[in-house]
Design an enzyme around this catalytic site. Structure first.
Site, PDB file in Angstrom:
ATOM      1  NE  ARG A  41      -6.518   2.148   8.618  1.00  0.00           N
ATOM      2  CZ  ARG A  41      -6.338   2.313   9.930  1.00  0.00           C
ATOM      3  NH1 ARG A  41      -5.968   1.299  10.686  1.00  0.00           N
ATOM      4  NH2 ARG A  41      -6.530   3.489  10.489  1.00  0.00           N
ATOM      5  CE  LYS A 176      10.031 -17.193  -7.736  1.00  0.00           C
ATOM      6  NZ  LYS A 176       8.972 -16.745  -8.645  1.00  0.00           N
ATOM      7  CD  GLU A 210      14.637  -7.549  -6.061  1.00  0.00           C
ATOM      8  OE1 GLU A 210      13.427  -7.362  -6.233  1.00  0.00           O
ATOM      9  OE2 GLU A 210      15.246  -7.253  -5.020  1.00  0.00           O
ATOM     10  CG  ASP A 229      13.953  -6.451   0.671  1.00  0.00           C
ATOM     11  OD1 ASP A 229      12.773  -6.461   1.068  1.00  0.00           O
ATOM     12  OD2 ASP A 229      14.266  -6.389  -0.534  1.00  0.00           O
ATOM     13  CG  HIS A 234      13.494 -14.192  -0.728  1.00  0.00           C
ATOM     14  ND1 HIS A 234      12.296 -14.709  -0.287  1.00  0.00           N
ATOM     15  CD2 HIS A 234      13.194 -12.969  -1.233  1.00  0.00           C
ATOM     16  CE1 HIS A 234      11.329 -13.840  -0.516  1.00  0.00           C
ATOM     17  NE2 HIS A 234      11.851 -12.775  -1.089  1.00  0.00           N
TER      18      HIS A 234
END
Length: 466
Positions: A41, A176, A210, A229, A234
């Site tokens: 943008r 991975k 995490e 999330d 995942h």
């Protein structure tokens, strides 16, 4: 792969700077230098975006001088925004292909906020960019939708312009090496595949932890939560790779068929087998509580932790519990699958511990099998030791997940990408727990979550990953 234009929509964002540009540069040894057309943008020109590219490469530890030729000859920029039409983008793309004598092979990578996906896809289609003299491939980041209804709607928009074999829904966890090697580990080693069932395995745990909090993403996270999330993408992907049946062939379609079958075989979620948590202040004060994060409502009940027990109702896994756990603000960053094997029918040695196979996806990718041995002493004393394999020790630097996945996009290999029906199956299955039904349990930041999560386990040993 020669004759390629790699178009990055949202090219001035964090994803392009930290992941895509370094990955594209590291892949130059596999391809003839691809032409990159950055789209954003902001009012930039080629020169200013080339400087942006050099800075991103330097931040990734790549010598900017060595990358200078690529930046000067292959990096281009055009200003355009989703919703404003992509006629200028189409014109610049055609011009570049003519200048470089390219055949019209194009990758469009949506490095955009999820809310902009539908508009960008529609703009590409309206501008005729879904067709080209060569092939066209569309790469879409997760999250793909926010629930089943929105995922179906987005799939509908995508399929109105792009066929499914041109769509690459990317989940960087699947890039991975250890994740890819799960197929080899299971199906190339008879020792493990012969016991990879309810007869050999007592339980499976999948942990994605995490160590950080929401880190300035409070506005996003407080509207998404841990299930949106992490779980429906995942963890669902890891679960299907661990539990899938042998595919009929080593082809993308056959492998993805078996992954979908796992989701279809899951017993409906029992809310009594789900524990939600939200992190409070760390005992040492290093991480504040979730409610103090910028963008988080002061009375939010959005969970940052979830643990659950699932059951797969099929021949292979009947009766084997699968435990999934993921959270923010845990003691360390780790993604690990822990497989616990059954005891022998008769315990000849009373001291024996459970045999565990640990598959670590990050940060130290590798495998560890814990087995009992006798200590060198006159009495019969046993000790559990690891038989381990480290990718870094054996092979040195591994390619980054985005390197692997971008190479697959260009090669046309969809094995590691998520198909439309799998996206919808995952949203449908985890739909009942997307939004928290009640206030979550509190846990101190830097801990392994609320103690209530241990009650899900069928034993008193606690979670294997600690």
């Amino acid at each position: 792969m020669n004759g390629l234009v790699f178009v990055i929509l949202g090219a001035t964002g964090d994803l392009a700077r930290r992941k895509l540009i370094p990955a594209l540069y590291r892949l130059l040894g596999q391809w003839e230098e691809p032409i990159v057309l950055a789209v954003g943008r902001s009012d930039r020109d080629d020169a200013s975006y080339r400087e942006f590219t050099r800075e991103s490469l330097a931040d990734a530890g790549i010598d900017a001088d060595a990358a200078g030729k690529w930046c000067d000859s292959c990096i281009h920029y055009t200003q355009a925004a989703a919703g404003d039409g992509y006629e200028a983008l189409a014109e610049r793309l055609t011009q570049l292909e003519k200048e470089h004598g390219l055949a019209g092979n194009r990758v469009f990578y949506l490095a955009l906020p999820p809310g902009a996906y539908a508009g960008a896809v529609s703009d590409l289609g309206v501008a005729g960019l879904n067709e080209a003299p060569g092939w066209v491939r569309l790469v879409v980041e997760k999250p793909f939708g926010t629930d089943l209804e929105s995922a179906k709607e987005l799939n509908g928009i995508v399929h109105s312009y792009f066929s499914e074999d041109a769509v690459y829904r990317i989940d960087h966890y699947l890039g991975k090496e250890t994740v890819q090697n799960l197929l080899v580990f299971r199906f190339a080693n008879a020792l493990f595949e012969s016991s990879w069932n309810r007869g050999g395995i007592e339980a499976v745990e999948i942990t994605v932890a995490e160590s950080i909090g929401v880190e300035g993403r409070g506005n996003y996270y407080d509207g998404a939560g841990v299930v949106r999330d992490m779980v429906q993408n995942h963890l669902a992907q890891l679960l299907t790779l661990i539990a899938m049946e042998p595919p009929a062939s080593y082809s993308p379609a056959a492998i993805r068929d078996e992954k979908v079958k796992v989701l279809e075989s899951l017993r409906p979620i029992d809310l009594q087998s789900v524990v939600f948590g939200q992190y409070g202040p760390a005992d040492d004060g290093d991480i504040g509580d979730y409610l103090s994060e910028n963008g988080v409502a002061p009375d939010s009940i959005m969970p940052t932790f979830v643990a659950m027990r699932l059951t797969i109702d099929n021949w292979r896994w009947q009766g084997v519990p699968f435990y999934l756990r993921t959270a923010k603000a845990m003691p360390r960053r780790v993604t690990q699958v822990a497989v616990t094997f059954h005891d022998n029918p008769v315990r000849f040695f009373e001291q024996t511990a459970k045999d565990h196979l640990l598959i670590t996806l990050q940060p130290d990718e590798g495998f560890e099998l814990r087995v009992d041995v006798k200590e060198p002493a006159p009495d019969m004393k046993l000790r559990q030791i690891p038989l381990s394999f480290s990718y870094a020790e054996e092979f040195g630097r591994l390619p980054g997940a985005y390197e692997t996945l971008l190479a697959d996009v260009v090669d046309g290999d969809q094995t590691l990408f998520v198909r439309a029906d799998m996206v919808e199956e995952a949203w449908a299955y985890f739909g009942p727990i997307i939004d928290p039904p009640a206030a979550p349990h509190l846990y101190p930041a830097g801990s392994w979550g609320p103690p209530e999560a241990d009650s899900l386990l069928h034993h008193d040993r606690g979670w294997t990953t600690r």
